[in-house]
Scaffold this motif. Structure first.
Motif, PDB file in Angstrom:
ATOM      1  N   HIS A   1     -25.845  78.654  49.788  1.00  0.00           N
ATOM      2  CA  HIS A   1     -26.074  77.358  49.152  1.00  0.00           C
ATOM      3  C   HIS A   1     -25.610  77.286  47.701  1.00  0.00           C
ATOM      4  O   HIS A   1     -25.936  76.314  47.007  1.00  0.00           O
ATOM      5  N   ASP A   2     -24.892  78.295  47.228  1.00  0.00           N
ATOM      6  CA  ASP A   2     -24.373  78.249  45.877  1.00  0.00           C
ATOM      7  C   ASP A   2     -23.262  77.193  45.796  1.00  0.00           C
ATOM      8  O   ASP A   2     -22.413  77.086  46.687  1.00  0.00           O
ATOM      9  N   LEU A   3     -23.262  76.414  44.722  1.00  0.00           N
ATOM     10  CA  LEU A   3     -22.294  75.325  44.599  1.00  0.00           C
ATOM     11  C   LEU A   3     -20.850  75.818  44.593  1.00  0.00           C
ATOM     12  O   LEU A   3     -19.933  75.095  44.963  1.00  0.00           O
ATOM     13  N   ASN A   4     -20.656  77.065  44.149  1.00  0.00           N
ATOM     14  CA  ASN A   4     -19.297  77.592  44.052  1.00  0.00           C
ATOM     15  C   ASN A   4     -18.822  78.261  45.338  1.00  0.00           C
ATOM     16  O   ASN A   4     -17.648  78.576  45.471  1.00  0.00           O
ATOM     17  N   SER A   5     -19.740  78.493  46.262  1.00  0.00           N
ATOM     18  CA  SER A   5     -19.338  79.170  47.506  1.00  0.00           C
ATOM     19  C   SER A   5     -20.217  78.725  48.667  1.00  0.00           C
ATOM     20  O   SER A   5     -20.882  79.535  49.309  1.00  0.00           O
ATOM     21  N   ILE A   6     -20.250  77.414  48.911  1.00  0.00           N
ATOM     22  CA  ILE A   6     -21.085  76.878  49.978  1.00  0.00           C
ATOM     23  C   ILE A   6     -20.505  77.264  51.333  1.00  0.00           C
ATOM     24  O   ILE A   6     -19.314  77.113  51.579  1.00  0.00           O
ATOM     25  N   LYS A   7     -21.362  77.771  52.196  1.00  0.00           N
ATOM     26  CA  LYS A   7     -20.934  78.140  53.546  1.00  0.00           C
ATOM     27  C   LYS A   7     -20.660  76.885  54.353  1.00  0.00           C
ATOM     28  O   LYS A   7     -21.346  75.870  54.204  1.00  0.00           O
ATOM     29  N   LEU A   8     -19.644  76.945  55.211  1.00  0.00           N
ATOM     30  CA  LEU A   8     -19.239  75.776  55.993  1.00  0.00           C
ATOM     31  C   LEU A   8     -20.410  75.209  56.787  1.00  0.00           C
ATOM     32  O   LEU A   8     -21.069  75.920  57.539  1.00  0.00           O
TER      33      LEU A   8
END
Length: 263
Positions: A200-207
């Motif tokens: 859930h990080d804004l820079n690495s959101i999971k598809l």
């Protein structure tokens, strides 16, 4: 004194040392596989063996809170990076028209709507997945289910395109002084709880997953509790259910407060 006489149970020092080591091993096993599983989770176990398996990292077959057991529909959405291409302005326009029905709960002026998520700027894949799950009853809600069942495949794609096109709205109660909780930054590896920021990080959101920054703490905690109890079951491969079952109530509160405080 010979080695033969030293390493014998007739030697009181050797016997005492073996006894102390054995007692420490037994205590460590009981503490790690019996006491801690009961003390650090907000779920109950049907047997001592289930508690030991949970501490060892083996997935639980069932959760007591999910009874009574009945056939349930799970999400059948298959997420791929190719699902959503460049923004289609015609799709956004159609989605804007459809979204007029959603504005009462999901509009920009939603200070009083603490039990609904903020959709502006959410990834299109995340919005499409939730609409599709509501439509097939993999996720249920008294308001959303009747609305989603009437949507066509193109309607869901248009709504996803529209909301993802909008700029993200600032959080309603930002507070930069709130420290990042341990469960968000580091998870709880001993209980198979990964870091929240892994997906859930804004820079690495999971598809297919939403961003959480600025969402209502009431809504976030309610969803964690629903995953934990099994009331919500549209997570693929039970990822969120397995995580939430191992989180304590305080960890849920901390994660909800932290994300709600993000700007």
């Amino acid at each position: 004194m010979s080695a033969e006489r030293l390493f014998t149970f007739r030697n009181p020092w050797f016997a005492a040392g073996i006894g102390i080591i054995g007692a420490m091993v037994v205590f460590s096993f009981v503490a790690g596989f019996v006491i801690l599983p009961y003390a650090t989770t907000n779920t109950s176990f049907t047997s001592l063996w289930e508690a030991i398996c949970s501490a060892a990292g083996a997935p639980r077959a069932t959760a007591v809170s999910e009874s009574p057991k009945s056939p349930s529909i799970t999400s059948n959405v298959v997420m791929t990076p190719q699902m959503f291409g460049p923004t289609d302005t015609r799709s956004v326009g159609r989605g804007a028209t459809l979204a007029m029905q959603c504005a009462i709960c999901h509009g920009s002026n939603r200070q009083g709507q603490v039990d609904t998520p903020n959709l502006e700027g959410q990834p299109a894949a995340a919005i499409y997945k939730q609409l599709r799950d509501f439509k097939v009853a993999a996720r249920t809600n008294a308001i959303m289910s009747p609305f989603a069942v009437k949507l066509s495949e193109q309607d869901m794609l248009d709504l996803a395109a529209y909301y993802s096109y909008l700029p993200r709205q600032p959080g309603t109660h930002p507070d930069r002084a709130v420290d990042i909780p341990h469960v968000v930054a580091h998870g709880a590896p001993m209980r198979n709880v990964p870091t929240c920021s892994a997906c859930h990080d804004l820079n690495s959101i999971k598809l297919g997953t939403p961003w959480l920054d600025g969402q209502s703490a009431v809504y976030i905690k309610a969803q964690l509790q629903a995953f934990s109890s099994g009331a919500r079951r549209n997570d693929i491969s039970e990822q969120m259910r397995n995580i939430a079952r191992q989180m304590t109530s305080e960890e849920m509160n901390e994660a909800a407060r932290y994300y709600a405080a993000q700007p």
